[in-house]
Write an enzyme that holds these catalytic residues in place. Structure first.
Site, mmCIF file in Angstrom:
data_model
loop_
_atom_site.group_PDB
_atom_site.id
_atom_site.type_symbol
_atom_site.label_atom_id
_atom_site.label_comp_id
_atom_site.label_asym_id
_atom_site.label_seq_id
_atom_site.Cartn_x
_atom_site.Cartn_y
_atom_site.Cartn_z
ATOM 1 N N THR A 1 1.099 -4.611 4.257
ATOM 2 C CA THR A 1 0.750 -4.956 5.632
ATOM 3 C C THR A 1 0.092 -6.332 5.753
ATOM 4 O O THR A 1 0.111 -6.931 6.832
ATOM 5 C CB THR A 1 -0.203 -3.908 6.232
ATOM 6 N N THR B 1 0.820 -1.215 0.000
ATOM 7 C CA THR B 1 0.000 0.000 0.000
ATOM 8 C C THR B 1 0.847 1.255 0.000
ATOM 9 O O THR B 1 0.469 2.266 -0.604
ATOM 10 C CB THR B 1 -0.939 -0.011 1.224
#
Length: 310
Positions: free
Chosen positions: A89, A15
């Site tokens: 993540t 991300t």
């Protein structure tokens, strides 16, 4: 004048490197160099390394091994003072633990990433990256094991888990203290198959049998409570033990030490008698990485039990 330390920044996607495209979906598009350009002047010299550009949900064990190998190369470079890994993540806890297990850390090794894309109004990537670079530039952090800098926290790799899908402060640790001593397991995990099987009320052994038939050499049970299942699962574990397939019991509960104390035909006590090993602290994702590493290193049964005991 004191020369600023050189920090290698290994970009893998995630991300932190993503922006929204025309379709509205976010995909990794920024390079490590792009991300470093967003930072104010750092207290270190920075070397971007473009390793891959993937969402961490799509990573394989081979990809994680490739990241670990890239970290090793930077650790072996005498010019490098510390390493930062930019990572998605979804699987950060897995790759961070693999690096922690495989490598001798003579320099700080810091993972970081972001919850919000680079074009989000609350983009958290630059702040996390700046914090990771500060940690990597301090030689004292080499003694703390692999670390994760995220959401204002610094957490150890051992026991790490993602606790929120939409908050900037996304990670927690299952341990109150970092575990520095650990088995060193340098063998590559490429080609090792360890599956995670979810346990739920009323489940049967279908998925365990399917994993064994597919060639899994290890299975992690995401069990209930403190590591409990039912009699059908215990029977399947007993069969796995007879076939030489290692079974580790973790829990879907995010924190707390697992103790194999329950009986009743499907409790943790029964699983232990059937040959299963309880992961006292590591949750399913990290238990899979540790078991894969132990199997790759041809560890003894006693070594596997000891590795999961803390």
């Amino acid at each position: 004048m004191t020369t600023k330390p050189l920090v290698a920044v290994i970009a893998t996607g995630g991300t932190i490197a993503s922006k929204h495209g025309a379709s509205g979906a976010s995909i990794p598009t920024l390079t490590g160099e792009d991300l470093l350009a967003l930072l104010p002047q750092a207290d270190a010299r920075l070397r971007p390394i473009e390793l891959m550009s993937k969402d961490s949900a799509s990573l394989t064990l081979s990809d994680m091994q490739r990241i670990s190998d890239a970290v090793k190369a930077e650790l072996n470079d005498p010019d490098v003072g510390g390493i930062v890994i930019l990572h998605g993540t979804d699987a950060m806890e897995e790759t961070a633990l693999l690096v922690h297990l495989q490598l001798m850390r003579r320099k700080p090794v810091i993972f970081t990433g972001a919850q919000f894309t680079a074009d989000h109004p609350d983009a958290d990537g630059p702040t996390n990256l700046a914090a990771a670079i500060r940690l990597a530039a301090d030689p004292a952090n080499a003694q703390r094991g692999v670390l994760v800098a995220f959401g204002g926290r610094t957490l150890p790799a051992w026991g790490l888990f993602k606790h929120s899908s939409d908050e900037a402060d996304a990670f927690r640790s299952a341990r109150t203290l970092p575990r520095i001593e650990h088995p060193r397991l340098p063998a590559p995990v490429d080609g090792i198959r360890v599956d995670i099987v979810a346990i739920y009320p009323g489940c049967d052994a279908t998925h365990i049998r399917a994993s064994v038939d597919a060639g899994a050499c290890g299975i992690v049970l995401a069990a209930l409570g403190s590591g409990n299942t039912n009699p059908d699962i215990v029977d399947a574990v007993r069969d796995c033990t007879a076939r030489g397939v290692s079974v580790v019991v973790s829990s879907r509960v995010p924190v707390g030490v697992l103790k194999p104390s329950y009986g009743g035909g499907g409790g943790g006590h029964d699983l232990a008698k059937a040959g299963a090993i309880h992961s006292h602290v590591l949750r399913p994702a990290q238990a899979r990485i540790l078991l894969s590493s132990l199997i790759a290193s041809q560890s003894s049964a006693e070594s596997i039990v000891h590795a999961f005991s803390d």
